[in-house]
Design an enzyme around this catalytic site. Sequence first.
Site, mmCIF file in Angstrom:
data_model
loop_
_atom_site.group_PDB
_atom_site.id
_atom_site.type_symbol
_atom_site.label_atom_id
_atom_site.label_comp_id
_atom_site.label_asym_id
_atom_site.label_seq_id
_atom_site.Cartn_x
_atom_site.Cartn_y
_atom_site.Cartn_z
ATOM 1 C CD GLU A 73 5.544 4.986 6.096
ATOM 2 O OE1 GLU A 73 6.721 6.190 6.293
ATOM 3 O OE2 GLU A 73 5.206 4.509 4.866
ATOM 4 C CB ALA A 101 -5.885 5.202 7.597
#
Lengths: 448, 448
Positions: free
Chosen positions: A181, A326
């Site tokens: 990213e 997460a």
Amino acid sequence: MYHAPHSSTRPADRPSIVIVGAGFGGLAAARALKQANAQLTLIDRRNYHLFQPLLYQVATAALSPADIAWPVRALLSRQKNVRVAMGRVTGVDSVLRHVQLDDGRHIPYDYLVLATGARHAYFGRDDWSAHAPGLKKIDDATEIRRRVLTAFERAEQAECEELRAALMTFVVVGAGPTGVEMAGAIAELARRTLASDFRSIDPRKTRVLLVEAGGRVLPSFNERLSTKARGALERLGVEVRLGKPLTDCGDGFVAIGEERLAARTVIWAAGVMASPAAKWLGVEADRAGRIMVAPDLSVAGLSGVYAVGDTVIVTGADGRPVPGVAPAAKQMGRHVGRLIARRISGRGHTDEPFRYRDAGSMATIGRGAAVAEIHGLRLAGYPAWLLWAVAHVYFLIGARSRLAVAANWLWNYFTFERGARLITGSAKPMRLVSGAKEQVESEKITPR
Amino acid sequence: MYHAPHSSTRPADRPSIVIVGAGFGGLAAARALKQANAQLTLIDRRNYHLFQPLLYQVATAALSPADIAWPVRALLSRQKNVRVAMGRVTGVDSVLRHVQLDDGRHIPYDYLVLATGARHAYFGRDDWSAHAPGLKKIDDATEIRRRVLTAFERAEQAECEELRAALMTFVVVGAGPTGVEMAGAIAELARRTLASDFRSIDPRKTRVLLVEAGGRVLPSFNERLSTKARGALERLGVEVRLGKPLTDCGDGFVAIGEERLAARTVIWAAGVMASPAAKWLGVEADRAGRIMVAPDLSVAGLSGVYAVGDTVIVTGADGRPVPGVAPAAKQMGRHVGRLIARRISGRGHTDEPFRYRDAGSMATIGRGAAVAEIHGLRLAGYPAWLLWAVAHVYFLIGARSRLAVAANWLWNYFTFERGARLITGSAKPMRLVSGAKEQVESEKITPR
């Protein structure tokens, strides 16, 4: 009713639950204890909960810190059984049953949840940390943003061609989701957002290298998606270097395998190390420093102590280790919160094993390019990117952030602008690192 | 065609115009030179143009830095005769006609526009600067935000009542627009946004003092509006102390006249000093360091040198000094830009005097409370506040910022939330300042 096992120092009416860390795991644990007749204390070094999956967008000037971070206190304002305390934990005394803070305070607990996450690790090369900052907290992101934007500013003013090339070479180490990213976002920043803003340099000639010791990008994904991701990166102009580790890194250079390369900006996304929670407890840890918790996420041998998220290693029901992502941290936090709530109220199982529900994984490369793997369904390109965007907006907390991020993304999408191109903070850390070279440079820079 | 008077060192084809400072004045000058057949260089220490009138909202957690700051480079991207250079100017050689930067570079000029603004000044008490930071740039705002939010965090954990009171006492020095706006915003932050987020303290009991040596708040406004503003501040719970100067300020205390008060957070809005531009040029300045420019904003005795904005003092056509406000700086910048454009093209007056058009002034106190004075029309309360909000959104640059700020304000208005309650940056500057006291405090703080 509740019987507090170790409450010698406080009134025995309500047990004290201490949660360390206000990330995904800690916050989920606190919320799962909403109805508990207990006194919760949630301790974090910072005053905010951070949506780390979008932190790279702060580092690349697309979002502002406040878009993806919320004051922990405000998130738990209405949960009256929680106190939020800003502080840095330095240790745990599991005999006296209290948490030690660096200002000398001790916070006693009946139940302790350690949700202290991970930090970047340099595998024994801590000297690299000054040259190749990692991305974990907001100040890391604004520091990387400062370095990236400053590199272009200095390239614009450099007269020597070699220096200019080194300033316009960015190296991202590690091709997991964060590395992919970051590399994609820097390439887009250079080729689109900055394209016509300079006079002496052409930002479209920026080199972005993504260095990975392993054989493919996004190794946690299906191999076909790795190939697609690599293709998308290369279409953005990212040079993907696979199969060779970073062998050195210093003042204005990196070494990839045998090759030495002049590069002034290096970003570390190659690996993490668990928080020192295992050391605080004096318990066994794996090589990455993670606590090897029991299937119910309790810490063996220590009563009432649990650990969740990136600071633990646990095997799921399918026999595979639960990944450090997460959703896993959230689920673990919720699991432990519920276990403790049951213990306090004296009903139900209190050692139920944790079961990880894999909701799938996604990574974005850039505008219209992403990969996603959800329950066997594999997507790439535009559909994956749309799914990624919708899911990430959905997982933000509160309507304000969702609106702000969605509006920013739409704006970026249609204008190619990035709204947060600000160089803030002091340049000192950078200068300290490259003191000697800096001298050489200012001699090389001359007016035009 | 153009005849460059001093272009010995560069090709004589296009004159070189150097503008120092990318604030309201410098940016307006650059834009007025859009059509000029010249090579412009706009130099600023920072990479952004800042909308300073709303900076106090960043300091009080209502807006993000990126909402009110834009990369200078992007603002001038399409104006191809401008180069933007990040750099710190250290002097001007008006004989050799170049600007000196701190990295050793020299930038030659045919025309020079100094738009270097003002900084906060402590009237000979520079030792106060560490205790009472002022508000001029983004890093100042995030530092003040850090101090204000940290004070509440520490008050929540303090056990000693005196320390808690000192942490919850905020002193704003100077009751001009910035001081009034800061005091009102801190009072609202405490009484509304933070009201129910703490467990040990009641943020509604926060004391906010506004200290002013003069006889009234907002002295540049009509007296009736000053009275209204004072009433509005007092309704918000701000203690307005008039007629007594700050006489001392140090580690955890302030002295107002004879009175000594324990206060851990002090904010300076009491006065500014011009940039060192007059020193660079070696020309006469007034007591506030401002260059006394000619009516056309040129600097007497130096050919081709102009100065605009807060770093100059000039008398308007009405015989009154032009005030140090953003619209005046913009108008001056535009005026000088046009004069230089005419000189270059060889047509029209080139020493036309500057005429200030007073568009009115406004200051906001809080939610639904502001004062405005526009062409003799005086407004207070809700109508003034609406006008203030609309005007400030209008003066922001670009649709993105206008949308972001308007959306943030609507959100704050209906929810009382503030979106940017983040403590970022290092606590070190603060600790350095109050090192000794800090020690005492951590002894006083004990677990509850």
